[in-house]
Write a protein that holds these residues in place. Structure first.
Motif, PDB file in Angstrom:
ATOM      1  N   ARG A 126       1.714  14.099   0.439  1.00 42.84           N
ATOM      2  CA  ARG A 126       1.472  13.042   1.415  1.00 42.84           C
ATOM      3  C   ARG A 126       0.339  13.416   2.360  1.00 42.84           C
ATOM      4  O   ARG A 126       0.297  14.532   2.876  1.00 42.84           O
ATOM      5  N   GLU A 129       2.774  13.042   6.698  1.00 43.41           N
ATOM      6  CA  GLU A 129       4.087  13.565   6.329  1.00 43.41           C
ATOM      7  C   GLU A 129       5.190  12.509   6.337  1.00 43.41           C
ATOM      8  O   GLU A 129       6.067  12.502   5.474  1.00 43.41           O
ATOM      9  N   ASN A 131       4.856   9.214   6.088  1.00 42.27           N
ATOM     10  CA  ASN A 131       4.462   7.959   5.464  1.00 42.27           C
ATOM     11  C   ASN A 131       4.501   8.105   3.950  1.00 42.27           C
ATOM     12  O   ASN A 131       3.613   8.716   3.353  1.00 42.27           O
ATOM     13  N   ALA A 132       5.545   7.540   3.328  1.00 43.29           N
ATOM     14  CA  ALA A 132       5.718   7.692   1.881  1.00 43.29           C
ATOM     15  C   ALA A 132       4.582   7.045   1.093  1.00 43.29           C
ATOM     16  O   ALA A 132       4.236   7.502   0.000  1.00 43.29           O
ATOM     17  N   SER A 134       1.522   7.161   1.717  1.00 43.90           N
ATOM     18  CA  SER A 134       0.273   7.926   1.829  1.00 43.90           C
ATOM     19  C   SER A 134       0.171   9.022   0.777  1.00 43.90           C
ATOM     20  O   SER A 134      -0.733   9.858   0.831  1.00 43.90           O
ATOM     21  N   SER A 135       1.089   9.019  -0.192  1.00 42.76           N
ATOM     22  CA  SER A 135       1.099  10.058  -1.232  1.00 42.76           C
ATOM     23  C   SER A 135      -0.155   9.993  -2.100  1.00 42.76           C
ATOM     24  O   SER A 135      -0.663   8.917  -2.395  1.00 42.76           O
TER      25      SER A 135
END
Length: 198
Positions: A126, A129, A131-132, A134-135
């Motif tokens: 990510r 951290e 923000n899912a 933003s992977s």
């Protein structure tokens, strides 16, 4: 009535499980397909580096390139894949997406570490951290010289580039299953009327 109730209950639970599985599986399948394409890209670029040695030429102004590609109703208008190159120690020699990474050591990251050890290296990390969405997906390929691994070429792509396809497919699944669900409800209602209203 009891038998009919259990038949309806079983149909409802089975339908719910099917829809849940399809909605959850569509993202995994999309990401797997993306990873497979990234593996090809990483190995093609690694081969280019082995032959030509200059990765910068490929990515020079690639981010400024504009185009229109409609893929399953989703419009794509820019290059969404980047790459970085490391030496045998994992030190970044080139990074098309984040030039500031040059000189940093990435040997601790799985895509670099495993690739330098002759294994398949990939990871998803990510950028933010908490923000899912933003992977970013990374896939490594070995760069060889005279048969020996001398570096790692990793391509990386933001999952946010793929999520529109996931949302589109989920919407299609929901619409289709909603129509099927309505059809089943109408059928069940018709059976009830037929049985209990002479």
């Amino acid at each position: 009535r009891v038998t009919l109730f259990f038949v309806v209950l079983i149909l409802g639970l089975g339908f719910y499980q099917l829809v849940t599985y399809l909605l959850e599986d569509v993202e995994a399948q999309t990401l797997q397909s993306t990873e497979e394409a990234m593996v090809d890209t990483a190995n093609l670029l690694a081969n280019y580096v082995e032959q030509e040695g200059e990765l910068e030429k490929i990515f020079d102004k690639a981010g400024e390139r504009k185009f229109e590609a409609r893929i399953f109703r989703i419009l794509k208008g820019k290059v969404g894949m980047n790459a970085y190159l490391t030496d045998i120690n994992g030190t970044i020699l080139f990074d098309s997406g984040t030039p500031g990474n040059v000189g940093r050591n990435f040997k601790g990251w799985p895509d670099v570490k495993k690739t330098l050890n002759g294994q398949y290296g990939a990871r998803s990390s990510r950028a933010e951290e908490h923000n899912a969405s933003s992977s970013i997906m990374f896939v490594g390929a070995p760069v060889r010289k005279e048969g020996k691994i001398v570096g790692c070429l990793s391509v990386y792509k933001a999952q946010s580039d793929v999520l529109p396809f996931v949302r589109h497919r989920r919407k299609a699944i929901i619409n289709a299953t909603a129509l099927i669900g309505v059809g089943i409800l109408v059928l069940i209602a018709s059976v009830f009327v037929w049985l209990f209203r002479p």
